[in-house]
Enzyme design. Structure first.
Site, mmCIF file in Angstrom:
data_model
loop_
_atom_site.group_PDB
_atom_site.id
_atom_site.type_symbol
_atom_site.label_atom_id
_atom_site.label_comp_id
_atom_site.label_asym_id
_atom_site.label_seq_id
_atom_site.Cartn_x
_atom_site.Cartn_y
_atom_site.Cartn_z
ATOM 1 N N GLY A 87 2.475 1.985 1.182
ATOM 2 C CA GLY A 87 1.705 1.395 2.270
ATOM 3 C C GLY A 87 2.510 0.352 3.026
ATOM 4 O O GLY A 87 3.733 0.446 3.149
ATOM 5 N N LEU A 88 1.791 -0.663 3.532
ATOM 6 C CA LEU A 88 2.407 -1.747 4.304
ATOM 7 C C LEU A 88 3.156 -1.208 5.522
ATOM 8 O O LEU A 88 4.265 -1.655 5.831
ATOM 9 C CB LEU A 88 3.341 -2.587 3.423
ATOM 10 N N CYS A 89 2.562 -0.232 6.199
ATOM 11 C CA CYS A 89 3.189 0.327 7.404
ATOM 12 C C CYS A 89 2.144 0.468 8.511
ATOM 13 O O CYS A 89 2.123 1.458 9.244
ATOM 14 C CB CYS A 89 3.862 1.654 7.109
ATOM 15 N N GLY A 90 1.270 -0.526 8.605
ATOM 16 C CA GLY A 90 0.282 -0.531 9.674
ATOM 17 C C GLY A 90 -0.706 0.610 9.564
ATOM 18 O O GLY A 90 -1.166 0.964 8.476
#
Length: 291
Positions: A87-90
Site C-alpha cells: 500500500g502507501l501509494c495513494g
C-alpha cells in the site's frame, strides 16, 4: 492546552514519520526509473508487433476464424485486476478495485464472473467477495519477470480457447507520468483490431512471408497476446512506483506543515508555563512583603 511532554512526544513522532516518508520517496524514485525504462522500451516493440499482426491478418481470408478472435455470446467473463502487493501509494489500488467492481456490477451484471488477481491487494479484496477466484498468479510482483507473467497470460488464453471464458478483460493503471495514472478497462480476448494511424499505414506494407502467412499467424498471435499482457503489467508496475513517490512526497510535505504547528504549540505552551511560574513567584513575594 496540551502539556509540554505530550507536545514533545508528538513532535518526535512526526519527525520519525517524516524520515520514513522521505526514505520511501527516494526508494520509489529509484524503482520508478527502472520501471519507466522498461515500459518505454516495451511500448515501441508492442506497437510494432501489433501493427505487423494487423497487416498479416488483413491479408488472410477468413482471418476471423482465428481462435483468439472468435466472438461468441458472453456468458462467462474473466476479469484480471492488476494491483500492487503493498500500500502507501495513494488511490492506486482503490481505483482498480472500483473499476473492476463497477464492471462486475454493471457491465457484466448477471454473467458468470471469475477474477484472476495480479497483486496481493486485489487478491485480499476479492477473496472476501462472492466471486470465483483464480489464486495461482497473484504473487507475480514478488519477482516480476516475463516468464511469470506469461504463465498468467497462457492460462487466460488456454481457457478462452477451451471455451471456459467467453471474454477476458484487463483492468490496470496506464503510466502517463509520475503524477498521472489512467485506469484502463481493456478487452484482452477476443482480439480486437486496433485502428490507429500507425496501424492503418502499416497495412499498406507488403511483407514477404516465410514460410507462410498462416504459419506465421499461428506463431505471431500468441506471442503478440503475451506481449500485450506483459505490457499491461509493466504499465501497472511503473504506475505503482509513480503513485507511491507522489503519495510519499505529499506525506512529507504534510508532516512538515504539522511540525510547524506543533512547534508553535510547544513554544506557546512553554511560554505559558514560564509566565505562570513568574506569576507564582511574584505573588509569593508580594505575600511575604505584605506580612
Amino acid at each position: 492546552m496540551a502539556n509540554l511532554k505530550e507536545v514533545k512526544e508528538r513532535i518526535n513522532s512526526v519527525v520519525s514519520t517524516q524520515q520514513i516518508t522521505k526514505a520511501m520517496k527516494m526508494v520509489a524514485a529509484a524503482k520508478l526509473r527502472r520501471a519507466q525504462d522498461k515500459i518505454i522500451q516495451m511500448r515501441p516493440y508492442s506497437q510494432k508487433l501489433t501493427a505487423i499482426l494487423n497487416n498479416v491478418s488483413a491479408g488472410i481470408e477468413g482471418g476471423s476464424d482465428l481462435v483468439y478472435a472468435e466472438k461468441r455470446e458472453v456468458n462467462n467473463v474473466l476479469i484480471v485486476p492488476v494491483t500492487s502487493d503493498k500500500g502507501l501509494c495513494g488511490a492506486f489500488n482503490t481505483n482498480i478495485i472500483k473499476a473492476a467492481s463497477a464492471a462486475i456490477n454493471t457491465e457484466y451484471a448477471g454473467k458468470n464472473i471469475t477474477v484472476l488477481p495480479l497483486g496481493k491487494k486485489a487478491f485480499d479484496i476479492f477473496k472476501k467477495r462472492e466471486v470465483n477466484l483464480v489464486d495461482d498468479f497473484y504473487q507475480v510482483f514478488s519477482d516480476l519477470s516475463f516468464d511469470k507473467v506469461r504463465e498468467a497470460a497462457e492460462y487466460a488464453m488456454d481457457e478462452f480457447e477451451k471455451g471456459t471464458y467467453d471474454k477476458v478483460v484487463l483492468v490496470y493503471n496506464e503510466f502517463k507520468n509520475v503524477a498521472t495514472q489512467v485506469v484502463r478497462n481493456e478487452q484482452f480476448l477476443p482480439m480486437e483490431k486496433e485502428e490507429s494511424e500507425e496501424n492503418i499505414s502499416a497495412t499498406n506494407v507488403d511483407y514477404i512471408m516465410e514460410p507462410s502467412r498462416d504459419y506465421i499467424m499461428q506463431e505471431l498471435v500468441p506471442t503478440s497476446l503475451k506481449i500485450q499482457f506483459y505490457k499491461a503489467v509493466l504499465e501497472s508496475n511503473a504506475s505503482e512506483h509513480g503513485a507511491r513517490m507522489t503519495a510519499m512526497d505529499k506525506a512529507t510535505e504534510n508532516a512538515g506543515e504539522l511540525l510547524k504547528d506543533l512547534r508553535l504549540m510547544y513554544n506557546r505552551s512553554r511560554q505559558a508555563a514560564i509566565t505562570n511560574e513568574i506569576l507564582e513567584i511574584v505573588a509569593g513575594a508580594e505575600a511575604l512583603g505584605g506580612d
